[in-house]
Each structure stands twice: as C-alpha cells, then as structure tokens.
Scaffold this active site. Structure first.
Site, PDB file in Angstrom:
ATOM      1  N   GLY A  16     -34.522 -37.705 -31.035  1.00  0.00           N
ATOM      2  CA  GLY A  16     -34.442 -38.516 -32.245  1.00  0.00           C
ATOM      3  C   GLY A  16     -35.571 -39.522 -32.303  1.00  0.00           C
ATOM      4  O   GLY A  16     -36.521 -39.446 -31.538  1.00  0.00           O
ATOM      5  N   ASN A  17     -35.480 -40.443 -33.246  1.00  0.00           N
ATOM      6  CA  ASN A  17     -36.490 -41.508 -33.326  1.00  0.00           C
ATOM      7  C   ASN A  17     -35.811 -42.797 -33.771  1.00  0.00           C
ATOM      8  O   ASN A  17     -34.625 -42.815 -34.065  1.00  0.00           O
ATOM      9  CB  ASN A  17     -37.633 -41.089 -34.269  1.00  0.00           C
ATOM     10  CG  ASN A  17     -37.147 -40.853 -35.681  1.00  0.00           C
ATOM     11  OD1 ASN A  17     -36.715 -41.773 -36.352  1.00  0.00           O
ATOM     12  ND2 ASN A  17     -37.187 -39.587 -36.109  1.00  0.00           N
ATOM     13  N   ARG A  18     -36.587 -43.863 -33.807  1.00  0.00           N
ATOM     14  CA  ARG A  18     -36.004 -45.194 -33.998  1.00  0.00           C
ATOM     15  C   ARG A  18     -35.824 -45.620 -35.454  1.00  0.00           C
ATOM     16  O   ARG A  18     -35.478 -46.758 -35.717  1.00  0.00           O
ATOM     17  CB  ARG A  18     -36.901 -46.248 -33.334  1.00  0.00           C
ATOM     18  CG  ARG A  18     -36.948 -46.150 -31.845  1.00  0.00           C
ATOM     19  CD  ARG A  18     -37.792 -47.295 -31.306  1.00  0.00           C
ATOM     20  NE  ARG A  18     -38.045 -47.131 -29.895  1.00  0.00           N
ATOM     21  CZ  ARG A  18     -37.191 -47.495 -28.953  1.00  0.00           C
ATOM     22  NH1 ARG A  18     -36.045 -48.029 -29.284  1.00  0.00           N
ATOM     23  NH2 ARG A  18     -37.496 -47.296 -27.686  1.00  0.00           N
ATOM     24  N   SER A  19     -36.096 -44.739 -36.407  1.00  0.00           N
ATOM     25  CA  SER A  19     -36.014 -45.161 -37.802  1.00  0.00           C
ATOM     26  C   SER A  19     -34.582 -45.587 -38.160  1.00  0.00           C
ATOM     27  O   SER A  19     -33.627 -44.863 -37.912  1.00  0.00           O
ATOM     28  CB  SER A  19     -36.450 -44.008 -38.707  1.00  0.00           C
ATOM     29  OG  SER A  19     -36.291 -44.398 -40.045  1.00  0.00           O
ATOM     30  N   ALA A  25     -38.291 -40.575 -41.302  1.00  0.00           N
ATOM     31  CA  ALA A  25     -39.114 -40.189 -40.153  1.00  0.00           C
ATOM     32  C   ALA A  25     -38.641 -38.799 -39.737  1.00  0.00           C
ATOM     33  O   ALA A  25     -37.555 -38.638 -39.168  1.00  0.00           O
ATOM     34  CB  ALA A  25     -38.934 -41.183 -39.022  1.00  0.00           C
TER      35      ALA A  25
END
Ligand code: CTP
Length: 419
Positions: free
Chosen positions: A207-210, A274
């Site tokens: 995943g990512n931090r968005s 993102a």
C-alpha cells in the site's frame, strides 16, 4: 502572510478561534486584535496561546512600538470576525477609539468583514448603510449565513463556518472576490482519492501513505459548486462529503475498471489517488507462512518469501490514450504528481516533464516533504497547464482551500474545447 484577526464582541467570537487555527496551521503569522468588550466572550489567554503573540485591545500598550500604526501597515490581510453592528458602524465612520479601529484605518491590504448579529440588526437601514459605505471603499463584507441565532430565533446573521471564511479570505487575497467560485452546475465530475492496495495474500497488501484528504476536499468543493460528483475512493476512512456518490475500490485494477466506466459520462476526471505502479505477480489464496519444508520454492536462503512484482496499468495514461483514440471530445483529464525534486531537476522541472509524458490537460504537482503532504491538513501545489497557460501556485493552504483553487483553474478549461 501577515494576517490581523480582529474580533468583535459577539457570541460568535468563539468561532474566530477555529479560524485563527486554520491560518496558523497553514503557516500564516496572525496578530489577534480583539475589542475590549469581546474579551467577555473569549479572553486574552486564548488568543495569546493560539496565536503565540501578545494581545492588546487599546493603543496604550507597548506605546514605544507604535502598535496602533504598525500592525495595520504591516498586515497583508485583515479579517474581522465576528464584525458586530457596532464595529461596522465605527469602521464606516472612521473612528479610531481602540487598537482594532486604528488598525483598520492604517491597513492598506485587503480587509474582510464577516458580520454576525441578530437579523433585525443586520437588516436595519443603519447597518445596511454602513456595509454599503465599507464596500464602496473597497472592503469585502461577507454575507452572513442563515440559521439558528443565539436564543430561539433564526435568520440571516450567523457567522459562516470557519473553513468557509478561511477559503473566502484566501480567494480574496489571490484576487478572487470570495464568492462561491466557478460554478460546476450541470457538470459530472469524477474524483479518485486515497491509495490502492495490492494484495499479496488474504491478510497482506502493498500500500501507500495516501490519506485521501485532498481528493475528498476536491469532491466536497465540486459538490458545493453544484456538480454531480462521483468519488472513487481507494481504502479511505474519511466521512462521505454531502451530496457525493462514493464508489469504493481496493486495487489499481479495480480503480481502473470503475474510472474507465465513469469516464464515458464525465466532464472531468481528477486523478488524485495514489495508484500503485506495481503489484505482486502472484496472489496466494492462503496466508503465506514462515518457511514450510515442503514449500521451499521461491524463498530466499533464510526461508523468507521473495515477492516478485509486475507493472500495473497506468490508469491516467489509459484515459488519455482512449480519448485520443476517439479523435474528439472526452473528459478533461487532471493528473496529480507527488514530487520532491532531485539532482535532475526542481519540483517544477520534474512536474513539467511528467505533464508531457502523461498527456493530461492539467497536472497538479504536490510538493511532498515541504508540508509532509501525506495525511497533513495543508498542502502546497503548482498547477501546470498543457495548453501553455502560466503556472499557478497555491499554498501552503488547507486542502479545502487548495481544492477551491484547483476548481477555479479547472472551470475555464471546461469551457474550452478539448482537442
Ligand atoms: N497514476 C495512474 N496509474 C498508475 C500510477 C499513477 O493513473 N498506475 C496517476 C495518478 O493518479 C496521478 C498521476 O498518474 O494522477 C501521476 O502519478 P505518479 O505516481 O506521480 O506518476 P508516475 O507516472 O507513476 O511517476 P513516478 O515515476 O514519479 O512514480
């Protein structure tokens, strides 16, 4: 920006504390100048603690610093919230009997009054005349909101919500008139928000931090400007904005399917999500365990699995290609780019190259690192236009104010034909 927050003696003075927070959290330098009577509602300690500066109401404090002249001269924006009937009258007459009215006479920057009072006082001919006088001299007097007033009565006279006041102030400073902004009436707007998750097994994902906050702010503002809004939300935990349809997605592929279906009916697609560029090549339909003797294939020397990644489709590039393939029409396409700048170029250089590469109509370049954009409530962005219009920079400002600025830029592009 150097801001003076004037506070009049109305019950809505407590809302000015939230407005002050919005300015200070966005990095503005705020001097609070309350009237003496307003301290009955909110005291000096609150203003000093929230602004980090000493607070005075009269012209006799720190006389050697000539504060009654300096504060106004140095201000880049003066906001009076709440502006009472009495304060509007004193300002319209040009009285200078306390620090706030003296400041109003020396300020040469935009001055915004946010009146709050009972409906009868707001509608009285004396107040109407004072508002007209202030407006004729170039001051911005914001219309009060309608609703419940102190006591049992209701009607026009409420101080607007702090976020709306803040957005109006920024619009005024950036040359707008603080009105509702470019209408999106009759437009169907698709906004993606959040960050995709690419599953590895039933319990793990890449995943990512968005956080999705900027995309949600864009959807909220578009709905406030009367658009039909579909928000394609990837793994967000934010409240659904009023009047917005939400389609929930998890992966890049899922997001692509939904966005491509919506693009056929949309006037504009704003890709604020993102989207993961890579996903695990294989999905294990059982939880991947620590080394199993019978399952040594694809594992490193210590038994840890080696995850192979494959490229995800570029959703935005796909939308650009589909539009080009049709030859004419199709939605306006807005991309986002999180950039930090590196040895090959500044944030703007890299964003310009990405705008050309992606082929979208507008690229919103987020300066990540500067305000720690992921999850933060403020943002700094640069808008780069494919049709050669000059770049526009917004911020540091709240994500809501940034969203207002982005829609202000998109509005005129929607009027222009898409090649
Ligand atoms: N995007 C997309 N599909 C992807 C990756 C990104 O549609 N697989 C969109 C994003 O929603 C965003 C824009 O493309 O609007 C730019 O995303 P970004 O990750 O900055 O671009 P990349 O082309 O992946 O560039 P970089 O090499 O800097 O990661």
């Amino acid at each position: 920006m150097r801001v003076v927050l004037g506070v009049g003696a109305g019950i809505a003075a407590y809302k000015a504390a939230a407005l002050l927070r919005l300015f200070t959290e966005a990095g503005h330098d705020v001097t609070v100048v309350p009237t003496e009577a307003s301290l009955r509602f909110v005291g000096v300690a609150t203003w000093e603690a929230l602004s980090g500066k000493p607070v005075a109401t009269d012209v006799w404090t720190d006389v050697e610093q000539v504060r009654h002249v300096r504060i106004g001269q140095q201000a880049q924006l003066v906001v009076v919230a709440p502006a009472t009937a009495d304060l509007l009258a004193r300002a319209a007459t040009g009285l200078a009997d306390d620090l706030l009215t003296a400041t109003l006479l020396t300020a040469r920057c935009p001055v915004v009054y946010a009146p709050a009072m009972h409906t009868e006082m707001w509608q009285h001919p004396a107040t109407r005349a004072n508002v007209a006088t202030l407006r004729s001299r170039g001051a911005h007097v914001i219309e009060p909101a309608s609703g419940r007033l102190t006591g049992a009565d209701s009607g026009p006279g409420r101080l607007p919500e702090s976020a709306d006041l803040y957005a109006a102030c920024l619009a005024i400073v950036s040359g707008g008139d603080g009105a509702a902004g470019h209408s999106l009436q009759g437009r169907h707007v698709v906004v993606t928000a959040g960050g995709t998750r690419e599953p590895l097994d039933p319990v793990r994902f890449l995943g990512n931090r968005s956080s999705g906050k900027q995309g949600y702010a864009l959807a909220e503002v578009a709905a406030a400007r009367a658009a039909q809004v579909t928000l394609v939300a990837a793994n967000t935990a934010l409240p659904t904005p009023a009047g917005v349809d939400v389609v929930r997605v998890e992966t890049a592929a899922h997001l692509q399917t939904e966005v491509e279906a919506l693009a056929g009916v949309a006037d504009v697609v704003v890709m604020a999500a993102a989207v993961a560029d890579f996903r695990p090549a294989a999905y294990a339909d059982h939880k991947i365990k620590k080394a199993h003797p019978e399952d040594e294939s694809g594992r490193g020397g210590d038994g840890a699995p080696v995850v192979e990644l494959v490229r995800n489709p570029d959703v935005l590039a796909g939308l650009v290609a589909a539009r080009a393939g049709r030859g004419h029409g199709g939605p306006l396409l807005v991309g986002f780019a999180a950039e930090t700048g590196d040895e090959t170029g500044t944030v703007l250089d890299l964003a310009r190259a990405k705008l050309r590469r992606k082929g979208c109509d507008l690229l919103v370049a987020n300066e990540v690192g500067r305000d720690l954009t992921f999850g933060a409530d403020t943002n700094t962005v640069h808008l780069l236009f494919a049709d050669g219009r000059p770049d526009v920079s917004i911020g540091p400002a709240s994500k809501r104010a940034v969203a207002e600025g982005i829609w202000d830029a998109i509005g005129p592009l929607l009027e222009a034909p898409v090649d």
